[in-house]
Design an enzyme around this catalytic site. Structure first.
Site, PDB file in Angstrom:
ATOM      1  N   ILE B  85       0.383  -6.011  -4.590  1.00 12.01           N
ATOM      2  CA  ILE B  85       1.116  -5.398  -5.697  1.00 12.01           C
ATOM      3  C   ILE B  85       2.403  -4.771  -5.174  1.00 12.01           C
ATOM      4  CG2 ILE B  85       1.001  -3.686  -7.543  1.00 12.01           C
ATOM      5  CD1 ILE B  85      -2.116  -3.796  -7.054  1.00 12.01           C
ATOM      6  N   CYS B  86       3.499  -4.991  -5.903  1.00 12.92           N
ATOM      7  CA  CYS B  86       4.753  -4.320  -5.541  1.00 12.92           C
ATOM      8  C   CYS B  86       5.015  -3.247  -6.586  1.00 12.92           C
ATOM      9  CB  CYS B  86       5.899  -5.325  -5.500  1.00 12.92           C
ATOM     10  SG  CYS B  86       7.469  -4.563  -5.131  1.00 12.92           S
ATOM     11  N   LEU B  87       4.642  -2.023  -6.254  1.00 13.30           N
ATOM     12  CA  LEU B  87       4.835  -0.916  -7.196  1.00 13.30           C
ATOM     13  C   LEU B  87       5.169   0.321  -6.367  1.00 13.30           C
ATOM     14  CD1 LEU B  87       4.610   0.071 -10.130  1.00 13.30           C
ATOM     15  CD2 LEU B  87       2.216   0.564  -9.713  1.00 13.30           C
TER      16      LEU B  87
END
Lengths: 364, 193
Positions: B85-87
């Site tokens: 996840i890119c958060l």
């Protein structure tokens, strides 16, 4: 000529044996030795021998107090040329004794006196004497050591008054003779307790947003402290300090670590507090008190002018030389090859001469 | 690790059933958890139940929880291959005041509002920007195929069976995927390794 190992061993054995029979001078003079059972010298021999006493009076006792107590080898007597004035040296118990004596002699005079002293005059003389002696005793300040711990090395010889137990501040702080000092202390103590109790009631429900626990319910008493930031959000001191000391690469230092975990407003420092401030004025007062406490502590970076403090004039700690004279310092900055701004530390000629690692790193 | 805080967080998530996120404990350690996020409404992910692998490190909550989608998702900010996840809040913008619940809710809003300018999966991001309808179709079909709640529960049951037999969880999962969901075939595959 080479020394034979066995003869060396025998020599040391002899030395140790000799030591074992010699009385320990610390145990001898003070009846205690910091080395305890590891001491090479004999404690038994020291305990058996009598202390050698000198004829001269102890100069420390004469000035007021001697830490050696009964084990001091000098005479504990107070002579006329002592520096402490005679009036100051009178202990409260002495005052009371004198008062008692004075009263007794007065009443004796009444019953046996040939001149038949009138009862009114007698009463007047009695009250005068009482007043005079009370004034002497009342002027005596409380002994600080006894107030804090309930015991004093001087014991009954102490020139200051030994207070009675005050249950609200848990100290021996009630003046035994002076009614005024007694009432004053009770008043101050009561006001303080009332104030802190109302503050505590308000703080009792405040929870830390990091550990999600009520701050004042922490099982460790020493950790029941709030860490105040610039905003209104509440944290335990330990939690917020741990977060702000985060050096994990995953988390951004400027935009996450140095900010409030909830509202992300930047705070440059955390103020410890025992209570949760009800309003901004209280918070400002807590901060001011904290800053003034820090301003009395010498800055470790500054090191009495020998080092350079990167915080410069905005450092919270004291920048002064050993005499306490305030000192200002110009901080010089440079940028490293990685673009990191650093303060320039003083470079000594000796660091180049002594193969200092810093110098070699620089050259490489 | 602050066990008291994690237990409080779990209780809070359990109490709030309306939020659309939940957490299950895997085994008897609180170090490894499983998060479930409902697909947000009016998006291609609607109707799906997304499973998230959560690993809590010892320094939690002072470091972010490690989260990864187990369910395959077609989303610009989630790797279609490994579920990474890119958060920002799970990385450099983490704050100790965030909880598992708020982190899972952030994932839910990430599903609703993809950020193609900061992609994890470049292919999906490119498709999202240039052929949006095609992207929506693919995301929807992936949701139906992989994030079907009924399918997810049977899948979890199968993994559970293999783990009970004594196989490693990650290996079981990989074997099941390779065997197309057949427990028997997956077991043979694991035994032959």
């Amino acid at each position: 000529m080479p020394v034979h190992p066995t003869s060396l061993l025998a020599f040391w054995a002899e030395v140790v044996a000799l030591c074992c029979s010699v009385p320990c001078r610390y145990f001898f003079s003070r009846r205690r030795c910091d080395k305890g059972d590891d001491c090479r010298f004999s404690h038994a021999a020291a305990a058996g021998s009598e202390l050698e006493r000198f004829e001269e009076p102890c100069m420390f006792y004469a000035r007021g107090r001697c830490t050696e107590g009964d084990f001091c080898r000098f005479q504990h007597i107070r002579t006329e040329d002592n520096r402490v004035p005679a009036a100051d040296r009178r202990t409260p118990s002495e005052c009371l004794d004198r008062l008692q004596e004075g009263l007794e002699s007065l009443s004796l005079g009444q019953s046996t006196g040939p001149d038949g002293c009138a009862p009114e005059a007698l009463g007047e003389a009695e009250s005068q004497l009482q007043e005079q002696l009370h004034a002497e005793c009342e002027a005596q300040p409380l002994c600080e050591e006894f107030t804090a711990s309930g015991s004093c090395r001087e014991g009954d010889d102490c020139s200051k008054a030994h207070g009675n137990w005050c249950s609200s501040c848990s100290k021996y702080a009630l003046h035994p003779i002076s009614r005024l000092a007694y009432l004053n202390h009770l008043g101050e103590c009561g006001a303080r307790v009332r104030h802190s109790r109302t503050n505590m009631d308000a703080s009792r429900a405040v929870t830390c947003s990091i550990c999600l626990e009520v701050v004042l319910d922490n099982p460790d008493k020493g950790q029941r402290k709030f860490g105040l930031l610039d905003c209104q959000h509440s944290f335990c001191l330990t939690c917020i300090r741990q977060w702000r000391s985060n050096t994990d690469d995953q988390v951004d230092l400027e935009s996450a670590v140095r900010t409030c975990p909830i509202c992300r407003c930047t705070s440059h420092f955390v103020t410890p507090s025992n209570t949760w401030p009800a309003n901004d004025e209280e918070k400002a007062a807590i901060r001011l008190a904290y800053m003034s406490r820090l301003a009395k502590i010498d800055c470790r970076n500054f090191d009495f002018g020998r080092g350079i403090c990167p915080f410069g004039s905005s450092c919270f700690y004291r920048h002064a030389d050993r005499d306490g004279t305030p000192m200002a310092q110009q901080v010089r900055w440079y940028n490293t090859a990685d673009g990191v701004r650093k303060s320039l530390q003083p470079t000594l000629l000796s660091s180049f001469l002594e193969n200092d690692r810093r110098f070699f790193n620089l050259r490489r | 690790m602050d066990l008291g805080r994690i237990q409080k967080e779990l209780k809070e998530i359990e109490r709030d059933t309306a939020s659309g996120v939940s957490v299950d404990v895997m085994g008897n350690s609180l170090q490894r958890l499983r998060g479930f996020v409902k697909g947000p409404r009016d998006t291609p992910y609607e109707g799906g139940m997304f499973v998230i692998d959560i690993i809590l490190e010892d320094q939690y909550p002072f470091v972010p929880p490690k989260m990864r989608f187990i369910t395959k998702v077609w989303h610009p900010n989630i790797s279609s291959a490994n579920g990474a996840i890119c958060l920002d809040v799970l990385k450099d913008q983490w704050s100790p005041a965030l909880t598992l619940k708020t982190a899972l809710l952030s994932l839910q809003s990430l599903l609703a509002l993809p950020q193609p300018d900061d992609p994890q999966d470049a292919v999906v991001a490119k498709q999202y920007l240039s052929e949006h309808t095609k992207y929506a179709q693919q995301a929807k079909s992936w949701t139906e195929n992989f994030a079907n709640p009924a399918l997810a529960s049977t899948q979890e049951q199968k993994v559970g069976q293999l783990v009970d037999m004594g196989f490693d969880e990650a290996n079981s999962r990989a074997a099941l995927r390779a065997a197309g969901g057949d427990v028997q075939a997956a077991m043979e595959r694991l035994l032959s390794e």
